[in-house]
Design a protein around this motif. Structure first.
Motif, PDB file in Angstrom:
ATOM      1  N   ALA A   1      -5.427  -4.278   4.414  1.00 22.64           N
ATOM      2  CA  ALA A   1      -4.557  -3.485   3.554  1.00 22.64           C
ATOM      3  C   ALA A   1      -3.181  -3.447   4.206  1.00 22.64           C
ATOM      4  O   ALA A   1      -3.022  -2.911   5.306  1.00 22.64           O
ATOM      5  CB  ALA A   1      -5.114  -2.077   3.386  1.00 22.64           C
TER       6      ALA A   1
ATOM      7  N   PRO B   1      -6.605  -2.651  -2.671  1.00 23.54           N
ATOM      8  CA  PRO B   1      -5.179  -2.316  -2.708  1.00 23.54           C
ATOM      9  C   PRO B   1      -4.302  -3.515  -2.335  1.00 23.54           C
ATOM     10  O   PRO B   1      -4.797  -4.629  -2.154  1.00 23.54           O
ATOM     11  CB  PRO B   1      -5.069  -1.212  -1.652  1.00 23.54           C
ATOM     12  CG  PRO B   1      -6.145  -1.545  -0.665  1.00 23.54           C
ATOM     13  CD  PRO B   1      -7.279  -2.094  -1.490  1.00 23.54           C
TER      14      PRO B   1
ATOM     15  N   GLU C   1       1.531  -6.288  -5.286  1.00 26.27           N
ATOM     16  CA  GLU C   1       1.741  -5.166  -6.191  1.00 26.27           C
ATOM     17  C   GLU C   1       2.053  -5.694  -7.584  1.00 26.27           C
ATOM     18  O   GLU C   1       2.958  -6.498  -7.774  1.00 26.27           O
ATOM     19  CB  GLU C   1       2.923  -4.319  -5.695  1.00 26.27           C
ATOM     20  CG  GLU C   1       3.014  -2.962  -6.354  1.00 26.27           C
ATOM     21  CD  GLU C   1       1.845  -2.054  -5.992  1.00 26.27           C
ATOM     22  OE1 GLU C   1       1.235  -1.506  -6.924  1.00 26.27           O
ATOM     23  OE2 GLU C   1       1.547  -1.921  -4.789  1.00 26.27           O
TER      24      GLU C   1
END
Length: 239
Positions: A161, A207, A198
């Protein structure tokens, strides 16, 4: 419906166990033999769908076994992948003359092994067993150490992450502690296999971060990773 069967032939038990570990998440049956004569006997009783065979073995080597298999009209269609020593063109020429279908070189690379197996049967899964974790990891990015957390780990790689910008195939150096009896510090080379950006997720359940494939870990490092993963799975009641 019967599961596909892969035969592994090698006189070194460690190599057989390593190859078996590569296939442990695949929906297949694995059978092993310690030399060409033993392999030939097993193949004649119950032919597999694919054979990975070492070239140099006692009793009967891979060349002799492959020659006999390819001369048998009932067995000749079974793909044989010969494991040879890197850079030995003479061995490759002999194996090709014996009728083998493909080659892999030792030491065996997990990704190349699974890609080769997948070429002949789509029942082979390239993924290794992963377990969830929260392991602090340091990695070098542009010669600067960066901290992150591994959210899952297996014997072939991990997911970090991180919001650091990396690109696929970028090589990294990593350092991490595993909660084992010896609590070893593992310093590993890795390759960015995929990136969760993202707004552009490869894996929606994870994530922002990236998957890392370990490159050429030492045998003791593989043993530590395997031991850690197996202990974690047993602790969760998975095996």
């Amino acid at each position: 419906m019967a599961k596909p069967k892969i035969m592994l032939v090698d006189d070194t038990r460690l190599i057989l166990e390593l190859e078996k570990s590569f296939l442990k998440v695949s929906h297949i049956d694995v059978v092993t033999a310690g030399n060409g004569a033993e392999a030939l006997e097993l193949v004649r009783k119950d032919p597999p769908d694919l054979i990975f065979m070492d070239l140099n073995m006692p009793v009967m080597d891979g060349i002799s076994c492959c020659t006999l298999l390819k001369a048998d009209p009932f067995l000749s269609s079974i793909p044989v992948v010969m494991l040879t020593t890197a850079g030995n063109d003479q061995d490759r020429a002999r194996a090709q003359q014996a009728g083998c279908d493909d080659f892999l070189t030792k030491p065996i690379d997990r990704r190349l092994f699974l890609d080769m197996a997948r070429k002949y049967t789509d029942a082979v899964d390239r993924r290794e067993v992963r377990i969830p974790c929260q392991i602090p990891v340091l990695f070098l990015l542009h010669e600067s150490p960066v901290g992150a957390h591994a959210l899952d780990i297996g014997d072939g790689g991990l997911f970090l992450a991180s919001r650091e910008e990396v690109v696929p195939n970028q090589e990294l150096r990593l350092a991490l502690f595993l909660e084992t009896e010896r609590t070893p510090l593992l310093e590993l080379k890795g390759r960015v296999a995929w990136v969760n950006q993202e707004g552009k997720r490869v894996h929606s359940g994870l994530p922002t971060g990236f998957g890392v494939e370990f490159l050429e870990p030492a045998q003791w490092q593989k043993d530590e990773l395997n031991g850690f993963v197996d202990a974690a799975r047993k602790g969760r009641g998975e095996g």
